[in-house]
Structure formats: C-alpha cells, structure tokens
Design a protein around this motif. Structure first.
Motif, PDB file in Angstrom:
ATOM      1  N   LYS A  48       0.859  -1.180   0.000  1.00 16.07           N
ATOM      2  CA  LYS A  48       0.000   0.000   0.000  1.00 16.07           C
ATOM      3  C   LYS A  48       0.891   1.225   0.000  1.00 16.07           C
ATOM      4  O   LYS A  48       1.670   1.428   0.944  1.00 16.07           O
ATOM      5  N   PRO A  49       0.842   2.039  -1.063  1.00 17.63           N
ATOM      6  CA  PRO A  49       1.740   3.196  -1.153  1.00 17.63           C
ATOM      7  C   PRO A  49       1.746   4.077   0.088  1.00 17.63           C
ATOM      8  O   PRO A  49       2.807   4.516   0.536  1.00 17.63           O
ATOM      9  N   ARG A  50       0.582   4.323   0.663  1.00 14.85           N
ATOM     10  CA  ARG A  50       0.504   5.208   1.826  1.00 14.85           C
ATOM     11  C   ARG A  50       1.276   4.624   3.003  1.00 14.85           C
ATOM     12  O   ARG A  50       1.978   5.346   3.716  1.00 14.85           O
ATOM     13  N   LYS A 105       9.339   7.494   5.626  1.00 15.83           N
ATOM     14  CA  LYS A 105       9.535   8.802   6.254  1.00 15.83           C
ATOM     15  C   LYS A 105       9.931   8.652   7.716  1.00 15.83           C
ATOM     16  O   LYS A 105      10.781   9.391   8.218  1.00 15.83           O
ATOM     17  N   ALA A 106       9.320   7.689   8.404  1.00 18.15           N
ATOM     18  CA  ALA A 106       9.643   7.475   9.813  1.00 18.15           C
ATOM     19  C   ALA A 106      11.090   7.015   9.976  1.00 18.15           C
ATOM     20  O   ALA A 106      11.806   7.478  10.871  1.00 18.15           O
ATOM     21  N   HIS A 107      11.541   6.103   9.106  1.00 17.77           N
ATOM     22  CA  HIS A 107      12.924   5.623   9.194  1.00 17.77           C
ATOM     23  C   HIS A 107      13.919   6.743   8.893  1.00 17.77           C
ATOM     24  O   HIS A 107      14.953   6.862   9.556  1.00 17.77           O
ATOM     25  N   ILE A 108      13.619   7.548   7.888  1.00 17.60           N
ATOM     26  CA  ILE A 108      14.515   8.654   7.540  1.00 17.60           C
ATOM     27  C   ILE A 108      14.601   9.645   8.695  1.00 17.60           C
ATOM     28  O   ILE A 108      15.683  10.110   9.064  1.00 17.60           O
ATOM     29  N   ARG A 147       8.902   4.052  22.128  1.00 15.38           N
ATOM     30  CA  ARG A 147       8.859   3.659  20.718  1.00 15.38           C
ATOM     31  C   ARG A 147       8.870   2.136  20.573  1.00 15.38           C
ATOM     32  O   ARG A 147       9.532   1.439  21.328  1.00 15.38           O
ATOM     33  N   ALA A 148       8.176   1.668  19.549  1.00 14.01           N
ATOM     34  CA  ALA A 148       8.211   0.259  19.156  1.00 14.01           C
ATOM     35  C   ALA A 148       7.339   0.076  17.931  1.00 14.01           C
ATOM     36  O   ALA A 148       6.285   0.705  17.814  1.00 14.01           O
ATOM     37  N   GLN A 149       7.783  -0.762  16.997  1.00 19.06           N
ATOM     38  CA  GLN A 149       6.972  -1.140  15.845  1.00 19.06           C
ATOM     39  C   GLN A 149       6.487   0.060  15.042  1.00 19.06           C
ATOM     40  O   GLN A 149       5.419   0.029  14.455  1.00 19.06           O
ATOM     41  N   GLY A 150       7.272   1.148  15.000  1.00 21.29           N
ATOM     42  CA  GLY A 150       6.843   2.339  14.284  1.00 21.29           C
ATOM     43  C   GLY A 150       5.969   3.255  15.115  1.00 21.29           C
ATOM     44  O   GLY A 150       5.635   4.360  14.687  1.00 21.29           O
ATOM     45  N   SER A 210       1.736   8.513  17.634  1.00 26.09           N
ATOM     46  CA  SER A 210       1.728   8.406  16.181  1.00 26.09           C
ATOM     47  C   SER A 210       2.226   7.027  15.780  1.00 26.09           C
ATOM     48  O   SER A 210       2.908   6.347  16.559  1.00 26.09           O
ATOM     49  N   LEU A 211       1.879   6.614  14.575  1.00 21.57           N
ATOM     50  CA  LEU A 211       2.371   5.371  13.992  1.00 21.57           C
ATOM     51  C   LEU A 211       2.932   5.702  12.624  1.00 21.57           C
ATOM     52  O   LEU A 211       2.206   6.217  11.769  1.00 21.57           O
ATOM     53  N   HIS A 212       4.232   5.450  12.423  1.00 22.58           N
ATOM     54  CA  HIS A 212       4.912   5.805  11.178  1.00 22.58           C
ATOM     55  C   HIS A 212       4.706   7.291  10.864  1.00 22.58           C
ATOM     56  O   HIS A 212       4.446   7.681   9.721  1.00 22.58           O
ATOM     57  N   ASP A 213       4.765   8.129  11.899  1.00 18.48           N
ATOM     58  CA  ASP A 213       4.619   9.582  11.778  1.00 18.48           C
ATOM     59  C   ASP A 213       3.199  10.030  11.476  1.00 18.48           C
ATOM     60  O   ASP A 213       2.959  11.217  11.242  1.00 18.48           O
ATOM     61  N   VAL A 214       2.260   9.116  11.448  1.00 14.55           N
ATOM     62  CA  VAL A 214       0.855   9.480  11.231  1.00 14.55           C
ATOM     63  C   VAL A 214       0.201   9.633  12.611  1.00 14.55           C
ATOM     64  O   VAL A 214       0.165   8.674  13.392  1.00 14.55           O
ATOM     65  N   PRO A 215      -0.315  10.826  12.954  1.00 13.11           N
ATOM     66  CA  PRO A 215      -0.918  11.039  14.268  1.00 13.11           C
ATOM     67  C   PRO A 215      -2.084  10.089  14.529  1.00 13.11           C
ATOM     68  O   PRO A 215      -2.881   9.794  13.640  1.00 13.11           O
TER      69      PRO A 215
END
Length: 260
Positions: free
Chosen positions: A126-128, A135-138, A156-159, A170-175
């Motif tokens: 899934k692109p999103r 983005k989170a890793h960077i 932190r854990a699992q993004g 947030s998860l993978h920088d998504v609030p």
C-alpha cells in the motif's frame, strides 16, 4: 523509468559535503523495471530524489559515489539477491534499508532483519503505508546521526511513537487520535517492552480503580478499538498481540528490536 546510465549521470555531481540535503535521497533496487518505476514514482510524488536501478551492481556503484538517506530493496533478483545486496551495503553504510518483497514467509522476514534490514514490506504494498514507514525511518536515522538524544518521555516500538508528557501518539509519523483510556493502555504496553501485561493491570492503570469482574471485557473492547486505529495506518502487522491466558503485549520481536 530512467535508464541505468541516466541514473548514474544524474547522480554525478550530487556531492554529499553539504550538511543537509534539501530533500531525502532514495535508492530503489528491483530487477522488475515496472515495479522499480512504480516505487520511484510514489516517492517522487512526495518530493523526494529517487534513483532506481534494476541491476544491484549498478546500485552499489552509485552508493560508492553518493550517499543516500534510505534504500528500498527487492529480495528475489537473479544477478544478486536482496540479502547479498544488503550485506554489501552494510559494509559501508548504516542508512535504513527497507525490503520490499513478495516473500512473506516468517523465515524470510526474520532473515531480512537478521542481516541488517530496518523494515520489511510485502508485495503487493500500500503506497501510503510504504511512504509512512520510509519517512519514519529517515526521520529517526537523521535524528540519530545528528546526535540528538531521545527524550525520556518518548516510548517507541513497531513504528509507534508515544510522548507521555505531551500526551500524543503516532504510527509511522501518522498522528493517532486516541481516547485517554486507549492512550493509557498503549503506554502500559510500551513500557513493558513486549512482555505480557495482565488485563487487570491495564484496567487499573487506565481507569485508576481496582479490577472487577467485567474489567477484562472492558479492556478487550478498548484493545479492539486501538487495533482498528493502528490498522488504518498500517494493516501489514499485528502490533498488539493477545497473550492468551494473561493479557496483551506489544509485538516487539517482529520488528527485530529496531524501534525499542
């Protein structure tokens, strides 16, 4: 898709002496040109500078001459598979590596993390979700490279990233829009670092009162809501696991411990 020569030519002159690049620079390696082009297009649309290669040897030569912020790598490639490419990259670079592969067996995923990958996304993707993970890793890698220390109030854990003091998650920088009880339950799970947390303990921490006969069901409902909210951001993995006969835990082991 740009040809290998066009990629190499475009990379020339992109010297990395600058303190910080204006936009992230990604290395994409997939022997299927259509997929490499698709992935590159997804991130170019996000404003990133992407160099896509179908030959891992060309990708390694580009890496010798230029620095990248992250690599997205296929595993099943005939010339050099993704595992070998990852091993070669790790000899000279600690940049985040994300495997993007159709191999979805647990053994393949574990192997990927074992040799140094930071994440593993299965095809079809899934692109999103992929963009959020990258983005989170960077961001985390950039923060680590700058020498910035993590705030003690952040778990932190699992993004997942939860700031206990600011009461945001947030998860993978998504609030994440969590209720106070959902937030408290998530904090308890994160603080135990993958160890099972009894339902009664979750109830007492979130509700501030002794557990009762219905507390397990109450916690179960809130866990279900939490899982739904997490799945809307990333449905590729079960982040909150059920510890049968005990309670619940965060699935730290599936991320190879990268986020702990």
């Amino acid at each position: 898709m740009e040809t290998q020569q066009e990629n190499a030519t475009r990379a020339e002159g992109l010297h990395d002496g600058q303190a910080m690049r204006a936009v992230p620079r990604l290395l994409v390696v997939d022997d299927e040109a259509a997929i490499a082009d698709l992935v590159a297009g997804v991130f170019k649309a996000e404003g990133m500078d992407v160099f896509a290669f179908t030959d891992p040897h060309d990708a390694l030569r580009s890496l010798e001459a230029n620095e990248y912020d992250l690599a997205i790598v296929d595993i099943m490639m005939p010339v050099m598979d993704g595992y070998e490419l990852c091993r070669n990259v790790r000899k000279t670079s600690d940049m985040p590596i994300v495997f993007l592969s159709a191999k979805d067996a647990e053994a393949d995923i574990v192997a990927g993390f074992t040799i140094g990958a930071d994440d593993y996304v299965t095809k079809p993707f899934k692109p999103r979700e992929l963009v959020a993970r990258v983005k989170a890793h960077i961001r985390r890698h950039s923060k680590s490279a700058s020498g910035a220390s993590d705030d003690s109030s952040i778990l932190r854990a699992q993004g997942l990233e939860v700031d206990v003091r600011e009461h945001v998650a947030s998860l993978h920088d998504v609030p994440l829009q969590l209720t106070p009880k959902e937030f408290d339950i998530l904090v308890q799970l994160l603080e135990r670092k993958g160890q099972p947390v009894p339902s009664a303990q979750l109830y007492e921490a979130a509700w501030g009162e002794p557990a009762n006969a219905s507390s397990s069901n109450t916690v179960m409902v809130h866990i279900r809501h939490l899982r739904c909210k997490l799945a809307k951001v990333d449905s590729s993995a079960e982040i909150i696991e059920t510890a049968w006969g005990v309670g619940y835990r965060i699935a730290y082991d599936k991320s190879g411990g990268k986020d702990g």
